[in-house]
Motif scaffolding. Structure first.
Motif, PDB file in Angstrom:
ATOM      1  N   ALA A   1       1.152  -1.422   0.115  1.00 46.04           N
ATOM      2  CA  ALA A   1       0.640   0.336  -0.303  1.00 46.04           C
ATOM      3  C   ALA A   1       0.464   1.583   0.063  1.00 46.04           C
ATOM      4  O   ALA A   1       0.550   1.881  -0.879  1.00 46.04           O
TER       5      ALA A   1
ATOM      6  N   LYS B   1      -3.891   9.428   3.977  1.00 39.41           N
ATOM      7  CA  LYS B   1      -3.947   8.256   3.007  1.00 39.41           C
ATOM      8  C   LYS B   1      -3.306   6.814   3.245  1.00 39.41           C
ATOM      9  O   LYS B   1      -4.321   5.731   3.318  1.00 39.41           O
TER      10      LYS B   1
ATOM     11  N   GLN C   1      -6.303   3.151   4.625  1.00 40.95           N
ATOM     12  CA  GLN C   1      -5.635   2.144   3.585  1.00 40.95           C
ATOM     13  C   GLN C   1      -5.327   1.098   4.729  1.00 40.95           C
ATOM     14  O   GLN C   1      -5.845  -0.463   4.775  1.00 40.95           O
TER      15      GLN C   1
END
Ligand code: FAD
Length: 391
Positions: A312, A333, A337
């Protein structure tokens, strides 16, 4: 003059090493890796510690050319999983066949995998500082400035982003003043390699005992790696037993499912705890792997979650402009995730840990019935199998 890098990674365990190689392959970032231990020597075979890796971790290691170097002795596929509850008649089975897959994952020799990763790093463009410790961190023009010490000599490095991959007791996480919730399970995980009288059938065997779960993970040549988690007192007892008595205790714990058990390595033990970082970044320091979360090994998910973090974060970094790789927007972000997935897995481990310790008759009956019901529902079982495989 400080050597300048886009990204610095602290910790060359499975996750830090793999992420460094992945970034080296997929980007033109300049990357350095700092590890306090000397570069690993090729591990001895009787020193095996195994991690069960699912599809995502497999594909990650495959994409950086490392999985292929492990060979059948160090990465053994398993195709079924059998779970049972010692105190009820509850049983659950998972099969790769049900998902038209060749296997559920691989049992990977963790020290050997780490060694292969470090060997690949040495012939990559990643600047490696082994046997080095970070003496100090400061900030200048939004860049992290590190003083590192290698065999008495000091070096200065400057990095735009610093990735903490330095394990559950992360020093870098502490420097970033990120609080981590830590909960000791009061258990130790005993690991060893065994050989069994009966074939392991390439099945991962997992029993929930009142004193903690025991897992038998299949390896080549009908050997298996065990992770026997037991309350501290029981673990000390088991560790102090002579080899023959330990083998007998293990055969009994497995209810003789695999016949007579013979030890093929010495026993090692690890204290088990859950560590969850409150946030995954602060300033330009970001956490991955055990530095962000360390969980009970009962379902073999710790490293798998770390590879998910690495993928990720890596994907976000390579899609960003070089000047924004340490931006709060990108790092939050990444946190969005990964944090809830990691926390949910940890919470599930804690629930299972407690649920299988309750020895109230009605609860045990319900627990066994629940497992058997689940076993009889192919669709749900299929979904759980896919979840466990990481697909
Ligand atoms: C008994 C047991 C069984 C397990 N079984 C499984 C399984 O079946 N499947 C699974 O997915 N996971 C399993 N796990 C979990 C898995 O082993 C870990 O999640 C994984 O190894 C974490 O990797 P990491 O690279 O994040 O951290 P680590 O392996 O802890 O690596 C951290 C690295 O950072 C270095 N370091 C530390 N501090 C510094 C510093 N200040 N400066 C520089 N370097 C530093 C260390 O030397 C080390 O090399 C198990 C764990 C245990 C204890």
């Amino acid at each position: 003059m400080a050597s300048r890098f886009d990204i610095g990674i602290v910790g060359a365990g499975l996750i830090g090493s793999a992420l460094a190689l992945w970034l080296n392959k997929h980007s033109d970032f300049s990357v350095c890796l700092i590890e306090r231990q000397p570069v690993l020597n090729e591990p001895e075979i009787d020193n095996q510690r195994v991690v069960a890796l699912g599809a995502l971790a497999h594909d990650f290691l495959d994409s950086i050319g490392v999985f292929q170097t492990l060979g059948p002795d160090h990465a053994h596929p398993y195709s079924t999983m059998h779970v049972w509850d010692e105190n009820s008649d509850g049983e659950l089975n998972f099969e790769a066949d049900s998902l038209n897959q060749a296997n559920l994952g691989h049992m990977v020799d963790s020290p050997m995998c780490n060694y292969k990763l470090q060997q690949a790093l040495l012939s990559s463009n990643v600047s490696c500082y082994f046997n080095s410790s970070v003496a100090s961190i400061g900030y200048q023009s939004k860049r992290a400035k590190l003083e590192i010490e290698t065999a008495g000599a000091l070096d200065s490095l400057s990095c735009n982003l610093l990735i903490a991959a330095d394990g559950a007791r992360s020093w870098l996480r502490q420097q970033a003043k990120i609080f981590a919730n830590t909960q000791a399970y009061g258990q130790k995980g005993i690991v060893a390699t065994i050989e069994t009288e009966l074939s392991h059938q390439d099945c991962a065997w997992q029993g929930f005992l009142e004193t903690g779960p025991v897992a038998v993970l299949p390896l080549a040549n009908n050997q298996s790696s065990i992770v026997w988690s037991a309350d501290d007192l029981r673990a000390e007892e088991l560790l102090s037993l002579g080899e023959r008595d330990f083998e007998t205790a293990l055969s009994q714990a497995l209810k003789n499912r695999l016949g007579r058990v013979s030890l093929r390595s010495k026993r090692l033990s690890f204290p088990l705890k859950s560590v969850q970082a409150e946030r995954y970044f602060a300033g330009n320091i970001v956490l991955v792997g055990d530095a962000a979360h360390s969980i009970h090994p009962m379902a073999g998910q710790g490293a798998n979650l770390g590879f998910k973090d690495a993928l990720a974060l890596g994907r976000l970094l390579i899609s960003a402009d070089k000047s924004s790789i340490a931006s709060p927007r990108l790092l939050s972000k990444y946190q969005r995730q990964r944090q809830s997935d990691n926390r949910q897995t940890d919470a599930l481990m804690t629930v299972l840990h407690h649920a299988y310790r309750v020895d109230v008759a009605a609860f045990m009956l319900a627990r066994g019935a629940g497992m058997n019901l689940l076993n009889a529902l192919p669709l749900l079982r299929k979904a759980l199998t896919a979840q466990a495989m990481g697909i």
